[in-house]
Design an enzyme around this catalytic site. Sequence first.
Site, PDB file in Angstrom:
ATOM      1  N   ASP A 109       0.797  -1.223   0.000  1.00  0.00           N
ATOM      2  CA  ASP A 109       0.000   0.000   0.000  1.00  0.00           C
ATOM      3  C   ASP A 109       0.836   1.282   0.000  1.00  0.00           C
ATOM      4  O   ASP A 109       0.302   2.361   0.200  1.00  0.00           O
ATOM      5  CB  ASP A 109      -0.938   0.013   1.203  1.00  0.00           C
ATOM      6  CG  ASP A 109      -0.200  -0.097   2.535  1.00  0.00           C
ATOM      7  OD1 ASP A 109       0.995  -0.437   2.519  1.00  0.00           O
ATOM      8  OD2 ASP A 109      -0.838   0.136   3.575  1.00  0.00           O
ATOM      9  N   GLN A 110       2.155   1.192  -0.239  1.00  0.00           N
ATOM     10  CA  GLN A 110       2.927   2.427  -0.254  1.00  0.00           C
ATOM     11  C   GLN A 110       2.662   3.175  -1.559  1.00  0.00           C
ATOM     12  O   GLN A 110       2.381   2.574  -2.597  1.00  0.00           O
ATOM     13  CB  GLN A 110       4.408   2.152  -0.064  1.00  0.00           C
ATOM     14  CG  GLN A 110       5.102   1.473  -1.236  1.00  0.00           C
ATOM     15  CD  GLN A 110       6.534   1.088  -0.872  1.00  0.00           C
ATOM     16  OE1 GLN A 110       6.786   0.472   0.156  1.00  0.00           O
ATOM     17  NE2 GLN A 110       7.469   1.446  -1.731  1.00  0.00           N
ATOM     18  N   GLY A 118      12.210   7.684 -25.963  1.00  0.00           N
ATOM     19  CA  GLY A 118      12.462   7.287 -27.342  1.00  0.00           C
ATOM     20  C   GLY A 118      13.267   6.013 -27.412  1.00  0.00           C
ATOM     21  O   GLY A 118      12.808   4.946 -27.021  1.00  0.00           O
ATOM     22  N   TRP A 156      15.705   3.263 -29.802  1.00  0.00           N
ATOM     23  CA  TRP A 156      15.564   2.631 -31.118  1.00  0.00           C
ATOM     24  C   TRP A 156      14.121   2.216 -31.402  1.00  0.00           C
ATOM     25  O   TRP A 156      13.576   2.502 -32.463  1.00  0.00           O
ATOM     26  CB  TRP A 156      16.491   1.424 -31.183  1.00  0.00           C
ATOM     27  CG  TRP A 156      16.467   0.695 -32.497  1.00  0.00           C
ATOM     28  CD1 TRP A 156      15.847  -0.487 -32.771  1.00  0.00           C
ATOM     29  CD2 TRP A 156      17.098   1.101 -33.716  1.00  0.00           C
ATOM     30  NE1 TRP A 156      16.046  -0.848 -34.077  1.00  0.00           N
ATOM     31  CE2 TRP A 156      16.816   0.114 -34.690  1.00  0.00           C
ATOM     32  CE3 TRP A 156      17.862   2.202 -34.073  1.00  0.00           C
ATOM     33  CZ2 TRP A 156      17.292   0.207 -35.997  1.00  0.00           C
ATOM     34  CZ3 TRP A 156      18.335   2.290 -35.389  1.00  0.00           C
ATOM     35  CH2 TRP A 156      18.045   1.304 -36.314  1.00  0.00           C
ATOM     36  N   GLU A 201      16.022   8.504 -32.730  1.00  0.00           N
ATOM     37  CA  GLU A 201      16.872   7.790 -33.682  1.00  0.00           C
ATOM     38  C   GLU A 201      16.104   7.525 -34.984  1.00  0.00           C
ATOM     39  O   GLU A 201      15.445   6.494 -35.108  1.00  0.00           O
ATOM     40  CB  GLU A 201      17.362   6.479 -33.056  1.00  0.00           C
ATOM     41  CG  GLU A 201      18.145   6.690 -31.759  1.00  0.00           C
ATOM     42  CD  GLU A 201      18.663   5.387 -31.161  1.00  0.00           C
ATOM     43  OE1 GLU A 201      18.781   4.375 -31.903  1.00  0.00           O
ATOM     44  OE2 GLU A 201      18.938   5.367 -29.964  1.00  0.00           O
ATOM     45  N   TYR A 202      16.150   8.467 -35.972  1.00  0.00           N
ATOM     46  CA  TYR A 202      16.986   9.666 -36.062  1.00  0.00           C
ATOM     47  C   TYR A 202      16.176  10.757 -36.752  1.00  0.00           C
ATOM     48  O   TYR A 202      15.405  10.457 -37.682  1.00  0.00           O
ATOM     49  CB  TYR A 202      18.253   9.393 -36.876  1.00  0.00           C
ATOM     50  CG  TYR A 202      19.137   8.340 -36.237  1.00  0.00           C
ATOM     51  CD1 TYR A 202      20.034   8.672 -35.223  1.00  0.00           C
ATOM     52  CD2 TYR A 202      19.060   7.016 -36.661  1.00  0.00           C
ATOM     53  CE1 TYR A 202      20.849   7.707 -34.644  1.00  0.00           C
ATOM     54  CE2 TYR A 202      19.860   6.055 -36.076  1.00  0.00           C
ATOM     55  CZ  TYR A 202      20.745   6.400 -35.074  1.00  0.00           C
ATOM     56  OH  TYR A 202      21.530   5.448 -34.492  1.00  0.00           O
ATOM     57  N   TYR A 258      29.268   4.331 -30.753  1.00  0.00           N
ATOM     58  CA  TYR A 258      29.364   2.871 -30.741  1.00  0.00           C
ATOM     59  C   TYR A 258      28.353   2.347 -31.755  1.00  0.00           C
ATOM     60  O   TYR A 258      27.601   3.125 -32.363  1.00  0.00           O
ATOM     61  CB  TYR A 258      29.099   2.302 -29.344  1.00  0.00           C
ATOM     62  CG  TYR A 258      27.961   2.967 -28.587  1.00  0.00           C
ATOM     63  CD1 TYR A 258      26.629   2.705 -28.902  1.00  0.00           C
ATOM     64  CD2 TYR A 258      28.211   3.871 -27.549  1.00  0.00           C
ATOM     65  CE1 TYR A 258      25.582   3.311 -28.221  1.00  0.00           C
ATOM     66  CE2 TYR A 258      27.183   4.486 -26.857  1.00  0.00           C
ATOM     67  CZ  TYR A 258      25.865   4.201 -27.194  1.00  0.00           C
ATOM     68  OH  TYR A 258      24.836   4.819 -26.523  1.00  0.00           O
ATOM     69  N   TRP A 310      26.366   2.913 -22.220  1.00  0.00           N
ATOM     70  CA  TRP A 310      25.210   2.026 -22.345  1.00  0.00           C
ATOM     71  C   TRP A 310      25.693   0.618 -22.031  1.00  0.00           C
ATOM     72  O   TRP A 310      26.506   0.091 -22.756  1.00  0.00           O
ATOM     73  CB  TRP A 310      24.628   2.064 -23.753  1.00  0.00           C
ATOM     74  CG  TRP A 310      23.444   1.156 -23.868  1.00  0.00           C
ATOM     75  CD1 TRP A 310      23.433  -0.180 -24.119  1.00  0.00           C
ATOM     76  CD2 TRP A 310      22.076   1.537 -23.691  1.00  0.00           C
ATOM     77  NE1 TRP A 310      22.159  -0.676 -24.121  1.00  0.00           N
ATOM     78  CE2 TRP A 310      21.301   0.353 -23.857  1.00  0.00           C
ATOM     79  CE3 TRP A 310      21.425   2.724 -23.391  1.00  0.00           C
ATOM     80  CZ2 TRP A 310      19.915   0.359 -23.747  1.00  0.00           C
ATOM     81  CZ3 TRP A 310      20.055   2.725 -23.294  1.00  0.00           C
ATOM     82  CH2 TRP A 310      19.304   1.546 -23.476  1.00  0.00           C
TER      83      TRP A 310
END
Length: 606
Positions: free
Chosen positions: A311-312, A338, A340, A381-382, A449, A587
């Site tokens: 219940d929090q 967003g 990919w 992207e993009y 990357y 990432w």
Amino acid sequence: MRFRHRAAAGFATLLLPLAGLVGLASPAQAATTATATYAKTQDWGTGFEGKWTVKNTGTTTISSWTVEWDFPSGTSVTSAWDADVTSSGTHWTARNKSYNGSLAPGASVSFGFNGAGSGSPSNCKLNNDSCDGTTVPGDASPSAPGTPTASGVTDTSVKLAWSAATDDKGVKNYDVLRDGTKVATVTTTSYTDTGLTAGTDYSYTVQARDTAGQTGPVSAAVAVHTTGGTTPPPTTGSKVKLGYFTEWGIYGRNYNVKNLVTSGSAAKITHINYAFGNVTNGQCAIGDSYADYDKAFTADQSVSGVADTWDQPLRGNFNQLRQLKAKYPNIKVLWSFGGWTWSGGFAQAAANPTAFAQSCYNLVEDPRWADVFDGIDIDWEYPNACGLSCDTSGAAAYRNLMQALRAKFGTGNLVTAATTADGSSGGKIDAADYAGAAQYVDWYNVMTYDFFGAWAAQGPTAPHSPLTSYSGIPTAGFTTADAMAKFKAKGVPANKLLIGIGFYGRGWTGVTQDAPGGTATGAAAGTYEQGIEDYKVLKTSCPATGTIAGTAYAHCGSNWWSYDTPATIAGKMTWARNQGLGGAFFWEFSGDTSNGELVSAISNNL
């Protein structure tokens, strides 16, 4: 259950257990047909969440109800649910909604609100009669004590002191909470906590209890770092050190916010991007509501070491991030939208950037979790180019979108964006007005990357995150150096550019050649996806056999992988410093080792 969607506390420094936060309104004459009782379900110092419960104690149905009360000057209702709440000066009135006015004998209904200030209600009336069916007088909860101060910090102890709370009946004692867990109850306004671990971060708050047994709101938190240990207290410097935390990582990867603490990574970063919120129908939207704010974490999974309750008001990753920020107050958290998969919604958003910005602001600043987030990150992207789908919004759309976001979020919030790293001539950097948009963002996360990978199933093998060009590179301009040079040439300041690091490798199988440029038969097997594997796996399953263009590669059996190691990250951080870049991002956290060696490499060398 319906209540889970309602507004919860904002601006909390630490999530508190619900027990001990309830206070009853002052009763008047006994009511004969109904009662109304008040509970303060959460308090975060500058505000609180309150709840009224109306119960029919009579023998006939009540067709409607109105609750009235007075707040002291400086205390007010800022938002409410399940009742229409109005005010006249310091007098407040709540009337039932159309769906919850009727109460059968013995039935009850509750409505709630978020409030500002620290006062408690008084002079309560229910349908112009008394709110309480008893004649036992109650009293208000005590105020919050002053923020603790820390002194005499050693390897294993700290002395805390705070200014006293106030209460109309008198303060009985104080609970001292370390990282949200009570460690002592004292009758004075000081306490020395012992048995601590050297070189460790702690967060302390204090809560008062009055002579009636009621507890008031907790104080603001003080951060303490004990002396000694194997590492000095964290010093982040001026560079951004940002990591992505994925909402889905809590499932198959079993990577929770707490892992940032146990790995030591939380002490070495400055920012977290929470990925991802959705972009749909031209608006920002929740990505995974269960992971975001509903999943209950057990005590051993929780940053605070306290299990979530059914219940929090707020659970899930958002609550864990709230606890992390209480423990590491220097960390800022941004909500990233967003990615990919969900970038297809940006075209509609770009058609009405003002409406999009408003929807994002409403979601990020939702009272249930407004204190968790320090800004917004856009991962489109993009723009005006192709990713999972192709966008034709035009070169100006990106600038207009970022301008609208900055106008709505203001200067008090961070506005950032993940961008392409395609530095080729006529490539994705050239497709959108990144330079024009730069004036509205705090920085760009340049995704340096995924330049090359096994989507080209037959190869040639190539490092997926080359720092510089090299002889035989499959595509000119697909390097970190080319991307940064192009952004700077367009007028983007170097200190608004962050270098990106992948905590994973990309690989092929059917490879016989050790050096880059070999042929392949397809993607190498990966734990979660073909052609990709976490660094923590590759470092032992396929150790690096060479480096090319500032990135490591590995040839083991018929597999060929490229990935960054602590050594290559050190080289890239040195390059980023020499280029005057604003910092680094990566990432994502779960690809690192359990002791955070890649995060350490970024922090130590940036």
